[in-house]
Design an enzyme around this catalytic site. Structure first.
Site, mmCIF file in Angstrom:
data_model
loop_
_atom_site.group_PDB
_atom_site.id
_atom_site.type_symbol
_atom_site.label_atom_id
_atom_site.label_comp_id
_atom_site.label_asym_id
_atom_site.label_seq_id
_atom_site.Cartn_x
_atom_site.Cartn_y
_atom_site.Cartn_z
ATOM 1 N N GLY A 46 134.517 9.264 23.609
ATOM 2 C CA GLY A 46 135.350 8.264 22.948
ATOM 3 C C GLY A 46 135.183 8.370 21.448
ATOM 4 N N GLN A 51 135.224 5.586 12.897
ATOM 5 C CA GLN A 51 134.209 6.646 12.806
ATOM 6 C C GLN A 51 134.664 7.827 11.957
ATOM 7 O OE1 GLN A 51 133.699 6.537 17.292
ATOM 8 N NE2 GLN A 51 131.664 7.190 16.659
ATOM 9 N N LEU A 92 128.565 9.144 18.717
ATOM 10 C CA LEU A 92 128.703 10.290 17.805
ATOM 11 C C LEU A 92 128.276 9.916 16.392
ATOM 12 C CD1 LEU A 92 132.104 11.748 19.061
ATOM 13 C CD2 LEU A 92 129.796 12.577 19.552
ATOM 14 N N HIS A 133 132.702 -0.123 23.785
ATOM 15 C CA HIS A 133 131.908 0.503 22.712
ATOM 16 C C HIS A 133 132.818 0.834 21.517
ATOM 17 C CE1 HIS A 133 128.754 3.661 21.440
ATOM 18 N NE2 HIS A 133 129.792 3.944 20.677
ATOM 19 N N GLU A 134 134.000 1.396 21.806
ATOM 20 C CA GLU A 134 134.906 1.811 20.719
ATOM 21 C C GLU A 134 135.546 0.600 20.031
ATOM 22 O OE1 GLU A 134 134.465 4.755 19.910
ATOM 23 O OE2 GLU A 134 133.624 5.514 21.783
ATOM 24 N N HIS A 137 133.340 -0.596 17.453
ATOM 25 C CA HIS A 137 133.448 0.168 16.195
ATOM 26 C C HIS A 137 134.538 -0.409 15.303
ATOM 27 C CE1 HIS A 137 130.688 3.516 16.483
ATOM 28 N NE2 HIS A 137 131.131 3.874 17.672
#
Ligand code: ZN
Length: 171
Positions: A46, A51, A92, A133-134, A137
């Site tokens: 993902g 990011q 990442l 999770h994303e 972000h």
């Protein structure tokens, strides 16, 4: 297509809150393609626009083993959460660290797809964890925020040290 640079913790740009996308157009689709290329190359399952230093509400994901199940979520909004699951997560933007995080097991999400169509979908398992999770972000939150202050600061110090050593090698 181009591979993009992924920001790494504790870069302050990872703390910015992303703004909604107004228009799903060709420029956004080019960014989506670059994000998939970057995510697959990393490799990761993902990637949020935050990011790659683009602060718009967009994320891509593919949790399949064969990397043939790409999902695009523009302006994702979680409508319902249900159940609890604990997964060992990595990121990442926090390379080399994996820690257990507790999240909802099932989610219902409203979003726009890459054509700009409004969709609603139910997700479970790894894809549900990945989307949560994303979305974090996009709100400037990282999985290390769920860990203890001591653990987070240990990870931060190690990553800062590694980066200093890399800089020294390059210089
Ligand atoms: Zn991440």
């Amino acid at each position: 297509m181009a591979k993009l640079t992924i920001l790494e913790f504790p870069d302050p740009r990872l703390r910015k809150k992303a703004v909604p996308v107004d228009n799903v157009d060709d420029e956004l689709r080019a960014l989506i393609d670059d994000m998939f290329e970057t995510m697959y190359a990393a490799p990761g399952i993902g990637l949020a626009a935050t990011q790659v230093d683009v602060h718009r509400r967009l994320l891509v994901a593919d949790v399949s083993a064969d990397k043939d199940d790409p999902h695009v979520f523009v302006n994702p909004e979680i409508l319902e959460k249900d159940g609890v699951t604990v997964t060992e997560e990595g990121c990442l933007s926090v390379p080399g660290y994996f820690e257990e995080v507790k999240r909802a097991e099932h989610i219902r999400v409203r979003y726009l797809d890459r054509a700009g169509h409004e969709c609603e979908g139910e997700f479970e398992g790894l894809l549900a964890v990945c989307v949560q999770h994303e979305i974090d972000h996009l709100d400037g939150r990282l999985f290390v925020d769920y860990l203890s202050e001591a653990k987070r600061s240990r990870i931060r110090k190690k990553l800062e040290k590694e980066r200093r050593q890399q800089a020294a090698v390059v210089a």
